[in-house]
Enzyme design. Sequence first.
Site, PDB file in Angstrom:
ATOM      1  N   HIS A  39      -0.827  -0.947   6.968  1.00  0.00           N
ATOM      2  CA  HIS A  39      -0.860   0.515   7.028  1.00  0.00           C
ATOM      3  C   HIS A  39      -2.307   0.938   6.756  1.00  0.00           C
ATOM      4  O   HIS A  39      -3.137   0.087   6.384  1.00  0.00           O
ATOM      5  CB  HIS A  39       0.048   1.108   5.932  1.00  0.00           C
ATOM      6  CG  HIS A  39      -0.556   0.891   4.580  1.00  0.00           C
ATOM      7  ND1 HIS A  39      -0.431  -0.319   3.916  1.00  0.00           N
ATOM      8  CD2 HIS A  39      -1.353   1.665   3.815  1.00  0.00           C
ATOM      9  CE1 HIS A  39      -1.118  -0.268   2.790  1.00  0.00           C
ATOM     10  NE2 HIS A  39      -1.701   0.922   2.702  1.00  0.00           N
ATOM     11  N   HIS A 124      -8.964   1.343   6.059  1.00  0.00           N
ATOM     12  CA  HIS A 124      -8.891  -0.100   6.304  1.00  0.00           C
ATOM     13  C   HIS A 124      -7.428  -0.535   6.363  1.00  0.00           C
ATOM     14  O   HIS A 124      -6.529   0.201   5.933  1.00  0.00           O
ATOM     15  CB  HIS A 124      -9.584  -0.866   5.158  1.00  0.00           C
ATOM     16  CG  HIS A 124      -8.872  -0.723   3.855  1.00  0.00           C
ATOM     17  ND1 HIS A 124      -9.096   0.338   3.003  1.00  0.00           N
ATOM     18  CD2 HIS A 124      -7.897  -1.472   3.258  1.00  0.00           C
ATOM     19  CE1 HIS A 124      -8.310   0.218   1.949  1.00  0.00           C
ATOM     20  NE2 HIS A 124      -7.566  -0.867   2.077  1.00  0.00           N
TER      21      HIS A 124
END
Length: 179
Positions: A39, A124
């Site tokens: 995610h 990220h």
Amino acid sequence: MRLFFGLSLPEDVRRAAHARALALCEHTPGRYVPPENYHITLAFLGDVPQERLRDAQEVLARCIRSLPAPRMTLGDTGYFGRAQNAILIIRVQAEPELSGLHERLVRELLAAGLPADPGPFSPHITLARHARIGALPAGNAPSFTAGQAHVFLSARDEDGVLRYTPLCAAAFAAHENSP
Ligand code: 3AM
């Protein structure tokens, strides 16, 4: 309950990220994250009483409903921390609006009396923890549009593995060109 806001990934992007993890693990050993957990964190809340979950969901929905879904690209593989004990990540390149969204979420969470980690914000996808960094070959770099944002629950399962479970979703504004 330990909560954070994040973007789930389109299935092809999840697969591209997992392919990168598989290519990396030979030279960069570590504790690899289950691909279901992939995610992009938007804001980290931390411990929130269960009765305030709805308030958290409302903050998320309010902050994103007038925003077009952000465009992003998978960037370089990199890491946070020390090379001997690192968090292995794929950097995500995004328009500056995504940092603006992070800042707004933090502001509105705090204004609602909810906890929020102010950052720094560095979009990220985490691939592994406790990684010993070796060669970091480049991988596929697909561009994609975020679909929905979610309130995620972070909890360990019965095997002690950290799992991120989407509890509720919030939609970005529909794009003019979308069907
Ligand atoms: O799995 P990743 O790393 O992508 O990095 C943390 C994690 O995402 C991030 O929130 C997600 C769930 O823990 N995070 C940001 N600030 C944090 C903090 N202060 C934090 N996690 C723990 N503590």
